[in-house]
Design a protein around this motif. Structure first.
Motif, PDB file in Angstrom:
ATOM      1  N   THR A 146       0.832  -1.212   0.000  1.00 52.73           N
ATOM      2  CA  THR A 146       0.000   0.000   0.000  1.00 52.73           C
ATOM      3  C   THR A 146       0.858   1.250   0.000  1.00 52.73           C
ATOM      4  O   THR A 146       0.618   2.200  -0.777  1.00 52.73           O
ATOM      5  N   ILE A 172      -5.397  -4.082  -1.259  1.00 49.54           N
ATOM      6  CA  ILE A 172      -4.449  -2.972  -1.338  1.00 49.54           C
ATOM      7  C   ILE A 172      -5.180  -1.690  -1.741  1.00 49.54           C
ATOM      8  O   ILE A 172      -4.937  -0.617  -1.167  1.00 49.54           O
ATOM      9  N   LEU A 176      -5.343   1.623   0.500  1.00 47.03           N
ATOM     10  CA  LEU A 176      -4.850   2.863  -0.112  1.00 47.03           C
ATOM     11  C   LEU A 176      -5.897   3.964  -0.001  1.00 47.03           C
ATOM     12  O   LEU A 176      -5.588   5.120   0.325  1.00 47.03           O
TER      13      LEU A 176
END
Length: 338
Positions: A146, A172, A176
């Motif tokens: 990330t 991810i 994020l």
């Protein structure tokens, strides 16, 4: 109000607000520790000495090399090399596509014709995968991946990015979005890893016994992998034929990367899925045999601004099995929230 009751309500509110964080931690406790307890550890000598097969990585390059306006780019981000495909004008909304485990940027090729002209597309090989760099001395947990992507986007000068993530790439993408709301403006979670459903699949049952169909070691194992990720059997057989050499060559690295993913779990004290404030589309194949479709309802329940699109007759990789439907759903959702 008596202080004891006030404190009790405050504690209860905190527990409820952090339900998603606890689910993330419990999910990785249950699946990750079960897998690691039974699975043989990767051979670190083989992992350290592994090198990519360049000819294998370039097999699909002519497919997108002939598409108008597609550029293959690379850059260093700290100690990591990232290779990505880029297409479209910077004047268009930016759409970032993140692949899943045992995959690569080429998994998004079927969507590209339907998205061209609508977005600036950024399609990376995640660090450790495809043409991006792999280093056995680096860590590849969801936290590390990330932050690598966040740094990469900052270096590109990208902002107000719309991100789509499949499977591992979905976890991810969700982290994020939760951790860097100043960068991400909308999110599509496509058969995403990270939260449990009310039911789980035979694939997860196998993981708990240390068996991982995502890390094949021979051609028969490749067929078992494609059978579990595709609902369409013709696509499964075709994918097995084209991907067998690369998957078998990567077997030790992929075993290492899977261990990294499930052992280096997200930090649930930081923002996670339930903290996402941006609009979210939860997209799921109704025939997913990797991550049960009931997981989609957990994501939709926990994320405040989530909506759902369940796709019938599709497995774990909707962008390959149903690219036209996926692309139209993504376009409509992103443009509605610009």
């Amino acid at each position: 109000m008596p202080e004891s009751i006030k404190n009790k309500r405050t504690r209860r509110r905190t527990v409820v607000e952090r339900e998603g964080a606890k689910l993330v931690d419990q999910y990785f406790d249950h699946v990750g520790e079960g897998y690691l307890r039974h699975a043989p550890p990767p051979d670190m000598d083989k992992v350290a000495n592994w090198r990519p097969k360049i000819w294998s990585l370039n097999t699909l390059n002519p497919w997108y090399g002939g598409l108008m306006g597609v550029h293959r780019r690379r850059s260093g981000v700290g100690k990591d090399k990232i290779v990505w495909l880029e297409m479209g004008s910077v004047a268009n909304p930016t759409l970032l596509l993140l692949h899943g485990f045992a995959a690569a940027k080429e998994h998004w090729l079927p969507l590209m014709p339907f998205l061209a002209g609508h977005f600036r597309l950024l399609i990376p090989d995640l660090p450790g995968w495809g043409e991006s760099g792999f280093n056995a001395e680096r860590h590849y947990g969801l936290e590390e991946q990330t932050e690598r992507l966040a740094h990469w986007l900052v270096e590109l000068g990208a902002s107000r990015v719309n991100v789509v993530g499949n499977s591992m790439g979905g976890a991810i993408a969700g982290l994020l979005t939760a951790r860097h709301p100043e960068i991400i403006s909308s999110l599509v979670l496509m058969d995403a890893l990270g939260l449990p459903g009310e039911r789980h699949t035979d694939f997860v049952d196998d993981l708990l016994m240390g068996k991982n169909r995502l890390v094949p070691r021979d051609p028969a194992g490749v067929l078992r992998l494609t059978d579990v990720v595709f609902y369409n059997r013709a696509l499964a057989a075709s994918a097995a034929f084209f991907s067998a050499t690369e998957l078998i060559h990567r077997r030790d690295v992929n075993a290492f990367l899977f261990g990294e993913m499930v052992s280096r779990r997200p930090d649930y004290h930081k923002s996670t899925f339930e903290d996402i404030k941006t609009p979210v589309l939860v997209m799921w194949g109704e025939e997913d045999e990797v991550l049960h479709p009931s997981c989609a309802y957990t994501f939709a329940r926990l994320i405040k601004r989530a909506e759902m699109h369940m796709i019938p007759g599709v497995g774990h990789l909707p962008m390959i099995e149903s690219p036209y439907v996926c692309a139209n759903s993504i376009k409509e959702f992103v443009h509605r929230h610009l």
